[in-house]
Design an enzyme around this catalytic site. Structure first.
Site, short mmCIF file in Angstrom:
data_model
loop_
_atom_site.label_atom_id
_atom_site.label_comp_id
_atom_site.label_asym_id
_atom_site.label_seq_id
_atom_site.Cartn_x
_atom_site.Cartn_y
_atom_site.Cartn_z
N GLY A 1 0.79 -1.22 0.00
CA GLY A 1 0.00 0.00 0.00
C GLY A 1 0.82 1.27 0.00
O GLY A 1 0.52 2.22 -0.73
N THR A 2 1.87 1.31 0.82
CA THR A 2 2.72 2.50 0.88
C THR A 2 3.35 2.77 -0.47
O THR A 2 3.33 3.90 -0.99
CB THR A 2 3.79 2.34 1.96
OG1 THR A 2 3.17 2.43 3.25
CG2 THR A 2 4.87 3.40 1.85
N GLN B 1 -7.73 0.73 3.09
CA GLN B 1 -8.60 0.26 4.18
C GLN B 1 -9.97 -0.18 3.69
O GLN B 1 -10.59 -1.07 4.26
CB GLN B 1 -8.77 1.34 5.24
CG GLN B 1 -7.58 1.49 6.17
CD GLN B 1 -7.36 0.28 7.06
OE1 GLN B 1 -8.24 -0.56 7.23
NE2 GLN B 1 -6.17 0.18 7.62
N SER C 1 -3.98 -2.82 -1.12
CA SER C 1 -2.92 -3.64 -0.53
C SER C 1 -3.44 -5.02 -0.21
O SER C 1 -4.63 -5.19 0.10
CB SER C 1 -2.39 -2.97 0.75
OG SER C 1 -1.35 -3.73 1.33
N HIS D 1 -2.31 -7.32 2.26
CA HIS D 1 -2.36 -7.85 3.63
C HIS D 1 -3.51 -7.31 4.45
O HIS D 1 -3.76 -7.78 5.55
CB HIS D 1 -1.02 -7.64 4.35
CG HIS D 1 -0.74 -6.24 4.78
ND1 HIS D 1 -0.79 -5.86 6.10
CD2 HIS D 1 -0.39 -5.15 4.08
CE1 HIS D 1 -0.47 -4.58 6.19
NE2 HIS D 1 -0.22 -4.13 4.96
N THR E 1 11.84 -7.78 -10.46
CA THR E 1 11.23 -9.05 -10.83
C THR E 1 9.86 -9.20 -10.18
O THR E 1 9.70 -8.95 -8.99
CB THR E 1 12.13 -10.22 -10.40
OG1 THR E 1 13.40 -10.06 -11.02
CG2 THR E 1 11.52 -11.55 -10.80
N CYS F 1 2.14 2.38 10.52
CA CYS F 1 3.27 3.07 9.91
C CYS F 1 3.74 4.24 10.75
O CYS F 1 4.81 4.79 10.52
CB CYS F 1 2.91 3.56 8.51
SG CYS F 1 2.66 2.20 7.35
#
Length: 386
Positions: free
Chosen positions: A69-70, A177, A197, A199, A235, A328
């Site tokens: 996400g970041t 989110q 994202s 996770h 990669t 974060c």
């Protein structure tokens, strides 16, 4: 351990775990290689792209896989900004954004871009009324998150996007989110670019995606990049991408059922707060309009009378995992910008802690949490806290 920090990260679902193991074992070729092994890996990546793009109502050609996400936010904002005409280098971001969006915007300032911050209204919302006074003829890009990770507030992106597009301004949104928690399509949201994202939806860490509406120009942050149609170097993580797609399909398929579960849990938590006479409250309940549109699995709390960091540590001592906001920003004891922009006092801001539910959360888990918070508050009232 009782885990109540799903907004920070979630455990792998079985579908993602099995996909990750199978792909790691059997599909190890580089997806850029020209032999059959590489072709098989590339096919899996493209099928995964189709699945994830389909879940947000987008075209596969607009979806680029990233490292999370970041990175998605940074690449999206800086790539879009890099393609803006020289006279459209004024950028707006909301005060509620994740640290990565602020980081991306700050990185543009030394390159000659001007960045301003949009403050929300008293109810925590960003809309045309908050954006219009900041617009200039040179405004080219606006970034407004879909849902806030600390309070769960959801923004009205369709209204924002329609307003901006009438003026030829691009809209990016951090949907990390909200993806998998509420249904949406990129067309309905009126966004030009979107970040997600893996996770957060029970996929693996280190995988994410950016959607850029086909036809919207962008300039790769790393010129000459060959992977992901030039959007990102390195990669391609075939097992992680496949597991992301598996997790996203599974989680989105469970969305309606989980939404009802989270709403029940949220209501139970609030009832238990009241039943125990806790001074803690959900931040959104103190805002005008209250819970008009919030993610049901996030409960940002304040008012217990302790530093949020202390509350988190005491809960941890009892085997209960909560947080003090975005992971974060953990370790930083300043009041989150989100809370400052919502008008919380310094004391309220410092007392903030966040509870977030997942598919395995039960009312018994919340009862144990509330019991811990009650014992903590009673200790202070009895004067034994030093």
């Amino acid at each position: 351990m009782i885990y109540l920090d799903y907004a920070a990260s979630s455990p792998l679902c079985e579908e993602a775990l099995q996909t990750l193991m199978t792909m790691s074992r059997d599909v190890y070729a580089n997806a850029s290689s020209l032999h059959d092994g590489g072709g098989r890996a590339a096919h899996i990546v493209e099928r995964s792209r189709e699945f994830v793009a389909g879940l947000i109502g987008g075209h596969p050609d607009g979806l680029f896989f990233t490292g999370g996400g970041t990175e998605s936010n940074i690449l999206a904002i800086q790539s879009l900004a890099g393609a803006l005409p020289p006279g459209r280098r004024h950028i707006l971001i909301s005060a509620l954004e994740h640290h990565s969006v602020k980081l991306a915007a700050a990185g543009l300032v030394p390159l000659g871009y001007e960045v301003e911050v949009i403050a929300p209204d008293a109810s925590g919302r960003i809309g045309p009324g908050q954006i219009e006074p900041l617009l200039r003829p040179g405004t080219g890009l606006v970034s407004v998150q879909h849902a806030n990770s600390e309070t769960g507030l959801v923004q009205d992106l369709p209204a924002i996007g329609a307003f901006l597009h009438e003026r030829g301004i691009l809209l990016h949104s951090d949907a990390v989110q909200s993806f998998g928690k509420i249904g949406f399509s990129v067309r309905e949201l009126e966004v030009d670019a979107l970040s997600v994202s893996a996770h957060k939806v029970q996929g693996p860490k280190g995988v994410g995606a950016v959607y850029i509406r086909p036809g919207v120009p962008f300039a790769p942050l790393y010129p000459g990049t060959l992977h992901e149609s030039g959007f990102r170097p390195g990669t391609v993580n075939v097992p992680g991408i496949a597991a992301f797609a598996a997790a996203a399909v599974y989680t989105c398929g469970q969305r309606e059922e989980r939404t009802q579960q989270y709403r029940r849990l949220r209501q139970h938590l609030k009832q238990q707060f009241q039943a125990c006479g806790l001074s803690a409250y959900l931040v959104v309940d103190r805002l005008p309009g209250g819970e008009v549109n919030v993610l049901p699995h996030i409960a940002g709390c304040a008012g217990l009378g302790y530093e949020g960091q202390y509350v988190m540590l005491e809960c941890n001592r009892k085997g209960i995992c909560i947080s003090t906001g975005s992971a974060c920003s953990s370790g930083h004891h300043t009041v989150p910008d989100t809370l400052v922009s919502l008008g919380l006092s310094e004391g309220e801001g410092h007392s903030f802690f966040r509870i977030s539910f997942g598919p395995d959360t039960t009312t018994q888990h919340l009862d144990l949490l509330v019991q811990t918070l009650h014992e903590l508050e009673q200790t202070k009232k009895e004067g034994s806290f030093l």
